[in-house]
Each structure stands twice: as C-alpha cells, then as structure tokens.
Design a protein around this motif. Structure first.
Motif, PDB file in Angstrom:
ATOM      1  N   MET A  67       0.849  -1.174   0.000  1.00 35.37           N
ATOM      2  CA  MET A  67       0.000   0.000   0.000  1.00 35.37           C
ATOM      3  C   MET A  67       0.895   1.237   0.000  1.00 35.37           C
ATOM      4  O   MET A  67       1.769   1.370   0.855  1.00 35.37           O
ATOM      5  N   LEU A  68       0.689   2.126  -0.983  1.00 30.23           N
ATOM      6  CA  LEU A  68       1.471   3.348  -1.094  1.00 30.23           C
ATOM      7  C   LEU A  68       0.594   4.519  -0.667  1.00 30.23           C
ATOM      8  O   LEU A  68      -0.469   4.752  -1.238  1.00 30.23           O
ATOM      9  N   LYS A  69       1.042   5.238   0.350  1.00 31.29           N
ATOM     10  CA  LYS A  69       0.238   6.307   0.930  1.00 31.29           C
ATOM     11  C   LYS A  69       0.953   7.641   0.751  1.00 31.29           C
ATOM     12  O   LYS A  69       2.136   7.755   1.086  1.00 31.29           O
ATOM     13  N   GLY A  70       0.244   8.637   0.247  1.00 24.96           N
ATOM     14  CA  GLY A  70       0.866   9.941   0.085  1.00 24.96           C
ATOM     15  C   GLY A  70      -0.001  10.878  -0.717  1.00 24.96           C
ATOM     16  O   GLY A  70      -0.982  10.461  -1.346  1.00 24.96           O
ATOM     17  N   PRO A  71       0.348  12.177  -0.723  1.00 23.37           N
ATOM     18  CA  PRO A  71      -0.462  13.175  -1.432  1.00 23.37           C
ATOM     19  C   PRO A  71      -0.434  12.970  -2.934  1.00 23.37           C
ATOM     20  O   PRO A  71       0.466  12.321  -3.480  1.00 23.37           O
ATOM     21  N   THR A  72      -1.422  13.538  -3.595  1.00 19.30           N
ATOM     22  CA  THR A  72      -1.509  13.407  -5.040  1.00 19.30           C
ATOM     23  C   THR A  72      -0.310  14.060  -5.716  1.00 19.30           C
ATOM     24  O   THR A  72       0.189  15.092  -5.265  1.00 19.30           O
ATOM     25  N   GLY A  73       0.173  13.422  -6.775  1.00 22.83           N
ATOM     26  CA  GLY A  73       1.242  14.003  -7.573  1.00 22.83           C
ATOM     27  C   GLY A  73       2.618  13.961  -6.953  1.00 22.83           C
ATOM     28  O   GLY A  73       3.509  14.715  -7.348  1.00 22.83           O
TER      29      GLY A  73
END
Length: 267
Positions: free
Chosen positions: A37-43
């Motif tokens: 699972m990769l979690k982080g803000p868009t772009g």
C-alpha cells in the motif's frame, strides 16, 4: 510470456529519483509477495514509483484507476455477448493473478467497499481469486502482486479502507521530495535549467504551508513539471505558474492573490 500479458511490460526505464529506502523495501516485499500500500499526497510520485519497480523487476504492470462506479465485475471480469454467443472476459485483477503481473489499484478508496472486498482472498496466505460467476477458482501466479495507493489527506469515515483490508498490506509512506531532490526531478522531467526549477520548488513549498489554511492540497511535483514544460515551450514564467500551479488548485480570489504574490517573489 502470454500475448495477453506481454503488452503490459514496461520496455523503457521510467525516471524515478529515490528519496529514501523505498526501492530496497519494495524489492524485499515483492520477493516475499507481500501486497503493498502506497500512501501519500496526489502528484508526489506513487504511480511513477510502481512503474519504475515493475520495470526494475521485469514484471508486467496492470493499472486500474479506481472510481466510485467501479464494480467487482470491473476487477474480476464478466460474461460478454458477441457474434459467437457468450464468452468470459477476464478483468484486470484476474488477468494479473492468472498470468503473474503486478496489479496496481490507483486511489483505491474511490472504489466502494463492497468492491474492494474481492481483493481479500488474493491478498492473504490463500492467494486465490474466486470467479463466482464463472465457477472458477484461480490460484494466483507465483509472480503476482497487488499494489494499492491512496491519499490519506482525503480519507473520511465514509471513504476509507476497512481495517480488514488495510491489514493485508505492507505500507510505504510517500511525500514530496526534499528541495534539492525535487529541483532535480522537475529539471529532468521538464527540461528547464535548475535555476528556474529551484524557483518553482520554492513556490510549491510556500503553497504547501497553506494546506489546511485555505488550500485543500498543496502544489504537487507533477504540477511543477507541468509549469516547467510550459516554460520550456517558451511561455513566460508568471503565465506558466498561473496556468499550471495557481488556477488548478483554488478558485478563492484571496488565495489566488496570495499564490500569485509568491510567484512574483521568485520570478
């Protein structure tokens, strides 16, 4: 390799600049076939990272852009009618599990929870995918891995993953790179010189400080590359920033003025 899956191989190396130990950790997770699972803000580079890892591991990558109208059949497959009658069409998850690809569900929280439940049996020790409509049970190919991504900043009680889903995955946190790394990325991807690139990054850093204080989301690395692309095409810097950085993220006149002022500070 089957023709059905060979089209998903990434032939050319995608540009990716590691910011920590995410490449090593992902390689270890893949070798253990742990869903990720990769979690982080868009772009901020989640999708590019998956593309880079698929290229590095020489595995096909099947990407699904999740949305609220997506059904379980969109993932696993359905029966279709054609001139010869009824035939079964594998969905992207089934194709990946059958032939041994990495299946990437982008922004998975956009999908309904009753849809994401179908990934449960293929993301635990069973590694099976039941095709109930077809009456078939697929044992996932040894090379198969499921990867999901989402933006924690947008999650809510109504739009979040169940704990029973989250706990099937290992997780990597992503964020915007540090100043020098982001400057290098923007310069490389857009073709502008580093002097202009560092100004764009400085504007983004100011805007990110406004997140939660009038902005729902900061200026992403992707947006900086768009601005750099426009500048590389001869567009004046103020205009490029207005089009690529300021106008897309807010309609509030005061916030636009504040961001325009930040642009004027550096250009």
């Amino acid at each position: 390799m089957s023709d059905a899956i060979e089209q998903y191989l990434i032939k050319n190396e995608p540009y990716y600049h590691p910011v920590a130990d995410e490449v090593t950790l992902y390689e270890a997770a893949y070798s253990a076939r742990i869903p990720m699972m990769l979690k982080g803000p868009t772009g901020c580079g989640k999708t590019r990272f998956v593309e880079f890892m698929a290229w590095k591991l020489k595995k096909p990558l099947i990407t699904v852009a999740c949305n609220e109208d997506m059904t379980a059949s969109d993932l696993v497959g359905r029966f279709l009618l054609d001139a010869q009658g009824t035939r079964w069409q594998d969905g992207p998850l089934t194709t990946a599990a059958r032939y041994g690809a990495i299946c990437y569900l982008d922004e998975v929280v956009e999908a309904r929870q009753d849809t994401t439940v179908v990934i449960h049996p293929v993301t635990d020790s069973r590694r099976i995918l039941p095709l109930e409509k077809k009456g078939e049970l697929i044992n996932a190919h040894p090379d198969f891995q499921l990867v999901i991504s989402y933006n924690p900043g947008y999650q809510s009680l109504m739009k979040d993953l169940k704990q029973s889903t989250k706990q099937r995955f290992g997780a990597l946190d992503f964020n915007y790179p540090d100043h020098d790394t982001e400057t290098e990325i923007v310069s490389h991807e857009s073709g502008i010189d580093k002097a202009i690139s560092t100004k764009l990054v400085s504007i983004a850093e100011r805007a990110r400080n406004l997140k939660g204080h009038g902005l729902d989301e900061g200026i992403s690395t992707r947006m900086l590359i768009y601005a750099g692309n426009l500048i590389a095409k001869g567009v004046e810097a103020h205009a490029a920033c207005r089009v690529a950085l300021v106008r897309p993220i807010t309609d509030d006149p005061d916030m636009r003025d504040a961001l325009d002022a930040a642009v004027a500070t550096f250009f």
